[in-house]
Design a protein around this motif. Structure first.
Motif, short mmCIF file in Angstrom:
data_model
loop_
_atom_site.label_atom_id
_atom_site.label_comp_id
_atom_site.label_asym_id
_atom_site.label_seq_id
_atom_site.Cartn_x
_atom_site.Cartn_y
_atom_site.Cartn_z
N LYS A 1 -8.49 -13.29 -15.10
CA LYS A 1 -9.74 -12.63 -15.48
C LYS A 1 -10.13 -11.53 -14.51
O LYS A 1 -11.04 -10.74 -14.81
N GLN A 2 -9.44 -11.49 -13.37
CA GLN A 2 -9.76 -10.47 -12.37
C GLN A 2 -8.49 -9.98 -11.70
O GLN A 2 -7.52 -10.72 -11.53
N MET A 3 -8.53 -8.72 -11.30
CA MET A 3 -7.45 -8.12 -10.53
C MET A 3 -8.06 -7.46 -9.29
O MET A 3 -9.23 -7.05 -9.29
N ILE A 4 -7.23 -7.35 -8.25
CA ILE A 4 -7.64 -6.70 -7.01
C ILE A 4 -6.90 -5.36 -6.91
O ILE A 4 -5.67 -5.32 -7.04
N VAL A 5 -7.64 -4.31 -6.71
CA VAL A 5 -7.03 -2.99 -6.63
C VAL A 5 -6.23 -2.88 -5.33
O VAL A 5 -6.74 -3.16 -4.24
N HIS A 6 -4.96 -2.47 -5.47
CA HIS A 6 -4.15 -2.18 -4.28
C HIS A 6 -4.19 -0.69 -3.96
O HIS A 6 -4.54 -0.28 -2.86
N ALA A 7 -3.83 0.13 -4.94
CA ALA A 7 -3.84 1.58 -4.77
C ALA A 7 -3.88 2.21 -6.15
O ALA A 7 -3.33 1.66 -7.10
N THR A 8 -4.53 3.37 -6.25
CA THR A 8 -4.62 4.03 -7.55
C THR A 8 -5.00 5.49 -7.39
O THR A 8 -5.66 5.87 -6.41
N GLN A 9 -4.57 6.28 -8.35
CA GLN A 9 -5.02 7.66 -8.48
C GLN A 9 -6.16 7.78 -9.50
O GLN A 9 -6.70 8.85 -9.68
N ASP A 10 -6.46 6.68 -10.18
CA ASP A 10 -7.48 6.69 -11.23
C ASP A 10 -8.86 6.64 -10.59
O ASP A 10 -9.27 5.61 -10.03
N SER A 11 -9.59 7.73 -10.66
CA SER A 11 -10.89 7.83 -9.99
C SER A 11 -11.93 6.90 -10.59
O SER A 11 -12.98 6.66 -9.97
#
Length: 717
Positions: free
Chosen positions: A499-509
């Motif tokens: 139900k949840q994810m932890i952001v590691h890295a992204t280019q999506d602002s």
């Protein structure tokens, strides 16, 4: 399938009492969904397969998918079907007389594709767009399509022709529907020998002779149906070469005449079955691949890979460097690509074939699902020192790599690993091992195939033989590219039951900063499990404990994927990652190819660095299941996978792909206490079972799928 003018057996609204029936089907063997299908194929095509008869195929050389497709008058409102290149077989009434010539019938697929009306009952049709598929030749052939035949075909009583027996055919039909005449095409073989009064069309001698020649091996009318167009010459492309052939559409088949072929192969059936399957399901058709091969392992020689001259550019690191004693890189010294030879190991059984490259980090290089014949793992066409990774360089070679002792890709993917092979009566194994030089931790990984399972088992152990604790991470990273196209499509689906994810890295602002939590799969009204919604690369860790569960990557358009099942609590980490269309792929490859990553690690995230105490070790297991023909992935375990999807009309479709063969296993599908379907059938990994339900099941409702003695509780899409 009987003609539409057949008696209508039932015009009543289907009630639940029909669902309670248990139709009886014959045993599933050799890829045939029912013995009646096998008998029809053997009668017509066995002698061709055995090279005892020289002529073209009636059904086709290979055995295609089986499904229960909706049909109003059949028990439970669906009937057993099986596809072949040239046609589809079906059993509408399984309790009818098996000795009847009409027990296993042959669908009116050509009529459906031309008219755009998909038949779901004796008198029930669902509107679709007519099939924009070439009637003959290569898939991209410029020949007329089924849809373009609408104005000249008799699918509703119109477009009848006059009796022209004795005349010769010289009419040419262009792809745009225009008809012209070329008298030089009028040869004796094109002389009209029969006029069919039922539909009002003329049949040339060459097709009449072919049909009559099959009279001893098949029911001619039941196989072909009546002609529904005149015969025309068309220009098509066959094997990339433009050729002119004569064609004619019948209710159930398309016939072509190519005078350039060998005499006994001048008349052939069109690939109506595979054309229809792609039209109806919008996915490729995969064929049954039967094999009794036991699991084997071997040193399979070598493979030449175009490798950048990066090794001469490596420079020693210093003791105060965090990566010491591994090397940095001086990019100014990298030289041109050259073919380099790598040792190749092969591990296979009847379902799966793996290759392993011990000299490139001991990685699993290829994982081929024999049911599709396609590798599921990314294959970089070059071995290149990318700009990624902890050392400032990393080989994005593809496959499944072992990442240690640090986060991201670790230090070991370019290192040679030791290996040994094991062969027993029931399994085959490759064991790769190395000592990680930064921490001194010893790593050993066993990759195993058993005789009778499609699951790829991986067992690992890492041990700290040093006198002090060592901070240590271990991950396996599968670089996945379903369908053998080495590129991701927008249809790709990351299936992680959290139900949840932890952001590691992204280019999506639109996503929060690293280490922040987001809802999954929907965040801010975007379904981030669908690659088509991404705006920039995204890396996410599963926030919930998935022990005992599963995670996977699946492409519904290609109908293939790969998943982890029965997740080991000793590997609590699950991570997903992919680049987006704007990422500069020249950083790691030369052809714009790309992939999705599914990580499985001994830590929850890359920020976790538990120490491995002196003298202690950790063991783990991972189980990878290749997938196909599920429609979409919904759940899985060691027994296999289940997919839930929607047909074009919104009806729920349940697909089951077992990880091993199950004989006569009861299957039951229900929702909120209501039985939707049940039956007892054989299941095999090479040929998932697809069941299209008649009763409407609304989205986000619980559904239970019972099979092989276990139950999977799902939520409908």
């Amino acid at each position: 399938m009987m003609r539409r003018t057949s008696l209508v057996f039932c015009l009543l609204i289907v009630t639940l009492s029909l669902v309670q029936q248990r139709p009886s089907y014959a045993a599933f063997a050799d890829g045939f969904a029912d013995s009646a299908f096998r008998q029809r194929w053997q009668r017509a095509d066995q002698s061709v397969a055995d090279a005892q008869t020289s002529r073209s195929w009636v059904w086709g050389q290979q055995i295609g998918p089986r499904s229960f497709e909706r049909y109003q008058e059949s028990p439970q409102n669906n009937r057993l079907t099986q596809y072949f290149d040239k046609a589809r077989m079906e059993i509408s009434q399984p309790d009818a007389d098996r000795n009847s010539e009409w027990f296993a019938t042959n669908g009116l697929l050509v009529v459906e594709m031309i008219s755009g009306h998909m038949q779901t009952g004796d008198q029930r049709f669902e509107p679709r767009t007519a099939a924009n598929v070439p009637i003959a030749g290569d898939p991209d052939s410029p020949s007329p399509t089924y849809a373009s035949l609408g104005p000249i075909a008799t699918t509703n009583g119109y477009n009848r022709s006059e009796n022209r027996q004795g005349q010769r055919i010289s009419s040419v039909l262009a792809a745009n529907g225009q008809i012209s005449d070329e008298p030089n095409l009028a040869t004796p073989n094109t002389t009209i020998a029969h006029y069919e009064a039922v539909t009002g069309h003329n049949v040339p001698k060459v097709f009449v002779d072919f049909q009559q020649s099959l009279g001893d091996v098949t029911n001619v009318l039941g196989t072909f149906g009546y002609p529904i167009t005149e015969a025309y010459w068309i220009d098509t492309r066959i094997g990339g070469q433009t050729q002119r052939v004569l064609f004619q559409a019948f209710e159930r088949r398309v016939l072509t005449y190519n005078p350039n072929n060998a005499a006994n192969w001048q008349v052939e059936m069109g690939n109506v079955g595979s054309h229809y399957y792609r039209w109806r399901y919008a996915t490729p058709m995969h064929y049954f691949q039967g094999s009794e091969n036991k699991a084997t392992v071997s040193e399979a020689g070598t493979i030449a890979l175009n490798t950048e001259g990066y090794q001469g550019a490596l420079v020693d690191s210093q003791p105060n460097d965090p990566i010491f004693p591994y090397k940095r890189i001086d990019r100014s010294k990298i030289t041109a690509y050259q073919a380099k030879i790598y040792r190749l190991l092969k591990l296979e059984n009847r379902y799966v074939m793996l290759t392993i490259l011990p000299e490139l980090g001991g990685r699993v290089y290829q994982l081929t699902n024999k049911a599709t014949g396609q590798n599921l793992l990314y294959q970089n066409p070059v071995i290149k020192a990318s700009h990624l990774g902890q050392r400032g360089w990393w080989l994005a070679a593809g496959g499944i790599e072992w990442a240690a002792p640090t986060e991201e890709h670790g230090y070991l993917e370019s290192e040679p690993w030791d290996y040994r092979l094991e062969q027993t009566n029931d399994a085959a194994r490759v064991i790769v091992s190395t000592t990680e030089r930064h921490t001194g931790v010893q790593i050993e990984i066993t990759v195993e195939l058993t005789n009778d399972s499609q699951i790829v088992n991986m067992r690992g152990n890492y041990r700290n033989p040093t006198a002090s604790p060592q901070p240590f991470q271990f991950w396996m990273n599968a670089m996945i590219a379903p369908g053998g196209i080495n590129h991701l499509q927008p249809s790709l689906h990351f299936v992680v039951p959290t139900k949840q994810m932890i952001v590691h890295a992204t280019q999506d602002s639109a996503l929060p900063a690293p280490q922040q939590t987001i809802s999954w799969p929907t965040f801010n009204n975007r379904d981030l499990s669908r690659y088509a919604t991404w705006n920039g690369y995204i890396g996410l860790f599963a926030a919930d404990n998935l022990s005992g569960g599963w995670a996977g990557v699946y492409d519904p358009a290609l109908n293939q994927g790969l998943m982890l099942v029965d997740l080991d609590p000793n590997l609590p980490g699950i991570k997903t990652f992919a680049f987006d269309d704007q990422f500069d792929r020249s950083l790691y490859t030369i052809d714009g190819s790309d992939y999705a990553e599914l990580w499985h690690g001994a830590q929850r995230t890359f920020w976790d660095y538990p120490a491995l105490p002196a003298g202690q070790s950790r063991s783990f297991e991972a189980h990878w299941l290749p997938l196909h023909d599920l429609g979409d992935l919904s759940a899985g375990n060691r027994f296999g996978a289940v997919g839930l999807d929607r047909s074009s009309t919104g009806h729920l479709v349940v697909a089951i792909q077992p990880s091993q063969a199950f004989a006569a296993t009861p299957i039951k599908i229900s929702s909120e206490g209501k039985l939707l379907w049940q039956g007892t059938l054989d299941l095999k990994p090479q040929q998932p079972l697809r069941i299209e339900l008649e009763q409407l099941v609304y989205p986000n409702r619980p559904i239970s799928v019972e099979w092989a003695g276990q139950t999977q509780a799902l939520v409908t899409p």
